[in-house]
Design a protein around this motif. Structure first.
Motif, PDB file in Angstrom:
ATOM      1  N   LYS A 163      -7.138 -25.870   0.661  1.00  0.00           N
ATOM      2  CA  LYS A 163      -8.401 -25.724  -0.045  1.00  0.00           C
ATOM      3  C   LYS A 163      -9.600 -26.018   0.846  1.00  0.00           C
ATOM      4  N   ARG A 164      -9.515 -27.085   1.628  1.00  0.00           N
ATOM      5  CA  ARG A 164     -10.635 -27.457   2.490  1.00  0.00           C
ATOM      6  C   ARG A 164     -10.196 -27.462   3.948  1.00  0.00           C
TER       7      ARG A 164
ATOM      8  N   HIS B  87     -17.505 -26.370   7.806  1.00  0.00           N
ATOM      9  CA  HIS B  87     -16.644 -26.852   6.728  1.00  0.00           C
ATOM     10  C   HIS B  87     -16.507 -25.750   5.693  1.00  0.00           C
ATOM     11  N   SER B  88     -15.257 -25.471   5.291  1.00  0.00           N
ATOM     12  CA  SER B  88     -15.002 -24.413   4.309  1.00  0.00           C
ATOM     13  C   SER B  88     -14.312 -25.006   3.090  1.00  0.00           C
ATOM     14  N   ASN B  89     -14.729 -24.539   1.935  1.00  0.00           N
ATOM     15  CA  ASN B  89     -14.123 -24.951   0.668  1.00  0.00           C
ATOM     16  C   ASN B  89     -13.713 -23.676  -0.071  1.00  0.00           C
ATOM     17  N   ARG B  90     -12.402 -23.432  -0.140  1.00  0.00           N
ATOM     18  CA  ARG B  90     -11.889 -22.206  -0.758  1.00  0.00           C
ATOM     19  C   ARG B  90     -11.708 -22.409  -2.256  1.00  0.00           C
TER      20      ARG B  90
ATOM     21  N   VAL C 124     -13.812 -22.503  -4.567  1.00  0.00           N
ATOM     22  CA  VAL C 124     -14.661 -23.631  -4.941  1.00  0.00           C
ATOM     23  C   VAL C 124     -15.023 -23.618  -6.425  1.00  0.00           C
TER      24      VAL C 124
ATOM     25  N   THR D  24     -15.500 -18.714  -1.630  1.00  0.00           N
ATOM     26  CA  THR D  24     -15.401 -19.550  -0.437  1.00  0.00           C
ATOM     27  C   THR D  24     -16.796 -19.972  -0.015  1.00  0.00           C
TER      28      THR D  24
END
Length: 769
Positions: A354-355, A379-382, A384, A390
């Motif tokens: 997820k992150r 920083h990536s948050n899939r 979300v 994303t």
């Protein structure tokens, strides 16, 4: 004349000596004859046949190729023999490793086997009762083979029928045959029959026939009814074809696992049913109303192989899943009727982490000549918002120094950008696209740039747009809302003087509020490694200021800010020719034009065109070409002033070749320049020096019929360190035409002519194109 004859004699003698020294006949073992190749002679009874195509096909059956030749010399074979000596030497061993070839002898050629292959291939193409023979021609050291093929009249189709039967599958096949390439009068061709079986099988799998296979189809040819070369063709199913293979299947149930994991042993799952589709997940990992549109099947729908593939591709394109596994399970066959079967469809979706966070230490090189270290943190948050979205946040910082030019200016830059990628068109229906998943991109960012002893730029950027792939080659990017505001501050006296001395540059910095629409179209075949001649085409269209002009009622300001009005377009076309051992030839052409209008007299500085540098015409300094034949000789000015225009043309030729392992080489030629298509206007506030500068710019920088004579042209060579697509590029270039010299004095001998800037060294990251 005597000198000319003397040089010609020396060159001719050198060629004779080289050819003699590279002769290989003296190395041949006793009793062996070197194979020099084969040729095929065809005799056909029909002039309408494409003999050239048949001959090319027969040539592919030759299992043995002779040793290659270059200018009459068999260099590969020569260095192979030299390397077999007791003391071959380093050079001979190295050349043998690079270009050496094992000898091909006439004894390696099995002419009887080749004749059999040719007869069989001609039978398969309808030339029954053909005759193939061979003749060997030899000298004491060399030998060749000539194959002769006598082609009788080919057998042609008279009638094509399908077996009559009450089974529904025959009716489907009959519909499919309406587009068959097998027509009356066509020549018998086994390859076409095999293709037709595969085509029918493919079409049946789109009509529910889950268990069908092309091997169940059989073509029967009958020649007994005719005394001339004709035949009838019958298509039928093979005997003992399984019952389950000739009935269509429908989808009885669809179950989706939005958060599937092999390690997951939890039995407590929530089940949600939407339009007959069951979604089983713990809590709610992915909103069912968001996931449902990506599934193209519905309960009761016939099985379709293409739909299954599209569904898998769509789910993979969301960007939230690592694996997509679609399984079809036949229900109890004893319950099947003779007319239809049933399938259970299960979709297992394994999420990505997820992150994720990433830190990059970068070595930056830019087209304006600035080079230095950089640091990027992202920083990536899939998923979300539980709909496949994303959110990526990226911060960067860099210190750069200009390594070319009269001054070594430095700059400090950085920024923070947030990108939200939504795997659907907002606010449109996702059903608009079935073959792919279009995406909506929303961006917001801030950047700053502090250029030592000159100025500070702070920019705010925001955009809203759509991205989608039409197919594996075509990509679209439409940004209907793009806003960019740049604030120029902390200008030094030196920079103010530069602006005062260059009214054209000063006007381009005045309007720093840009709001408009952008569109990019890309056609890219480079990813297809099977293509020998891939092409790349990219075009960009950018228009700004119209909406702000409408909202402001035609005023020159909007929200208290001066805004730019312009239209800009560019096209980048590249042709690649690939052959063995990573050798590549590239031809590229680039053209672009921007037109200011309304309340803009010039294009904004960030939207202007520049020429020269490591990614352009490499024999000239960064952004030093143009416009036209204009060139500023003021050292204080040129230390900053990038020469620009609103029209650009460039052309490049480059040959890339491997040298050793990850070291590559290149030879290239570049040409290009920028021009103005309008006169830069003067104002009442301009000084005499300003007016003189503008008049010179207009006289030398305008585009005219002599534009070809105003191209900057250069040639060069370079080295590339290519490690898994990370490329460090070193190019050395020299001009052969300098457009800002007086006409008649612009041509130069590259690398040998004296003068300033005759040699230009370029250091860059990545290939130029």
């Amino acid at each position: 004349m005597k000198n000319h004859f003397k040089y010609s004699y020396i060159i001719g003698l050198a060629i004779v000596l080289i050819c003699y020294s590279c002769g290989v006949s003296k190395y041949l073992p006793e009793g062996e004859v070197l194979y020099t190749g084969s040729e095929i002679n065809l005799q056909a009874q029909e002039d309408t046949l494409n003999n050239k195509k048949i001959k090319e096909e027969l040539l592919t059956l030759l299992p043995t190729s002779p040793n290659s030749k270059f200018l009459g010399m068999r260099l590969g074979l020569y260095y192979h023999f030299k390397a077999q000596k007791d003391k071959p030497g380093f050079i001979n061993k190295w050349l043998n490793k690079k270009i050496g070839e094992e000898p091909v002898y006439l004894s390696d050629v099995n002419t009887q086997r080749v004749e059999e292959l040719m007869r069989n291939r001609l039978d398969n193409r309808g030339f029954f009762y053909n005759k193939v023979s061979s003749e060997i021609k030899t000298t004491p050291k060399y030998g060749s083979v000539t194959y002769s093929a006598n082609l009788p009249q080919p057998y042609r189709l008279e009638n094509f029928n399908i077996q009559k039967d009450s089974l529904p599958i025959y009716k489907e096949i009959e519909k499919i045959l309406t587009d068959t390439p097998i027509k009356a009068g066509t020549r018998f061709d086994l390859a076409v029959l095999k293709y037709e079986r595969e085509r029918i099988d493919h079409q049946l799998k789109q009509r529910g026939y889950y268990n069908f296979n092309s091997d169940f189809l059989i073509f029967e040819a009958d020649t007994n009814h005719y005394k001339t070369p004709k035949f009838d063709l019958l298509l039928r199913l093979k005997k003992n074809t399984p019952q389950k293979s000739i009935i269509p299947y429908t989808i009885d149930s669809i179950t989706v696992y939005p958060k599937y994991s092999i390690e997951d042993t939890s039995t407590i799952k929530e089940t949600t049913v939407v339009n007959g589709i069951k979604f089983i997940q713990e809590n709610e990992f992915f909103k069912t109303k968001r996931l449902k549109p990506y599934i193209l099947f519905e309960k009761g729908q016939k099985y379709n192989a293409n739909t299954a593939k599209l569904t898998s591709n769509r789910l993979s394109s969301i960007g939230s899943y690592k694996y997509v596994n679609i399984q079809f399970k036949e229900k109890d066959t004893t319950a099947n009727t003779d007319d239809a079967g049933s399938l259970d469809m299960d979709i297992y979706l394994s999420p990505l982490t997820k992150r994720s966070a990433r830190i990059e230490l970068q070595a930056l090189t830019k087209s304006n000549g600035f080079t230095g270290p950089g640091l990027a943190i992202s920083h990536s948050n899939r998923n979300v918002f539980k709909g496949g979205e994303t959110l990526s946040i990226t911060g960067n910082f860099s210190y750069e120094m200009q390594l070319t030019g009269s001054d070594n200016n430095s700059s400090i830059g950085g920024g923070l950008t947030a990108d939200l990628i939504i795997p659907r068109l907002v606010p449109f229906s996702p059903s608009l696209f079935k073959d792919n998943v279009p995406k909506t991109k929303i961006s917001l960012g801030v950047e700053f740039l502090s250029r030592t002893d000159l100025y500070t730029l702070t920019s705010l950027k925001s955009s809203f747009g759509y991205l989608w792939n039409e197919n594996k080659y075509v990509y679209h990017e439409l940004t209907p809302i793009s806003i960019n505001y740049v604030n120029l501050a902390n200008t030094t006296e030196e920079f103010e003087e530069i602006l005062d001395e260059n009214p054209y540059l000063e006007s381009s910095f005045e309007q720093q509020f840009i709001a408009g629409l952008n569109y990019k179209f890309t056609y890219n075949e480079l990813a297809n490694e099977e293509k020998t001649n891939p092409i790349f085409l990219e075009t960009n269209f950018d228009i700004a200021g119209n909406t702000l002009n409408l909202l402001s009622g035609g005023k020159e300001t909007a929200f208290g800010l001066d805004y730019a009005q312009y239209a800009k377009m560019d096209v980048d076309v590249r042709y690649y020719h690939r052959w063995e051992n990573e050798n590549t030839f590239i031809a590229r052409a680039y053209a672009g034009i921007g037109v200011p209008y309304g309340n803009s007299a010039t294009l904004p500085y960030a939207k202007q065109f520049f020429s020269g540098g490591a990614y352009s015409v490499r024999a000239f300094q960064i952004r030093s070409l143009g416009p036209g034949t204009f060139y500023s000789e003021d050292d204080d000015t040129t230390s900053y002033y990038d020469q620009s225009g609103n029209l650009k043309f460039e052309a490049n030729l480059e040959y890339r070749f491997p040298i050793f392992s990850y070291i590559k080489g290149a030879i290239f030629a570049d040409a290009g320049n920028v021009w103005l298509t309008y006169d830069v206007e003067t104002s009442d506030d301009d000084s005499e020096d300003d007016i003189a500068f503008i008049e010179e710019l207009n006289s030398k920088g305008k585009f005219s019929n002599n534009w070809i004579k105003e191209l900057g042209v250069g040639v060069g060579f370079g080295l590339r360190v290519d490690i898994q697509s990370f490329v460090i590029r070193l190019d050395l270039a020299s001009p052969i035409r300098v457009p800002y010299y007086e006409e008649g004095e612009r041509s130069r001998i590259p690398f040998f002519d004296g003068g300033d800037n005759n040699l230009m060294f370029n250091f860059a990251i990545g290939y130029p194109f």
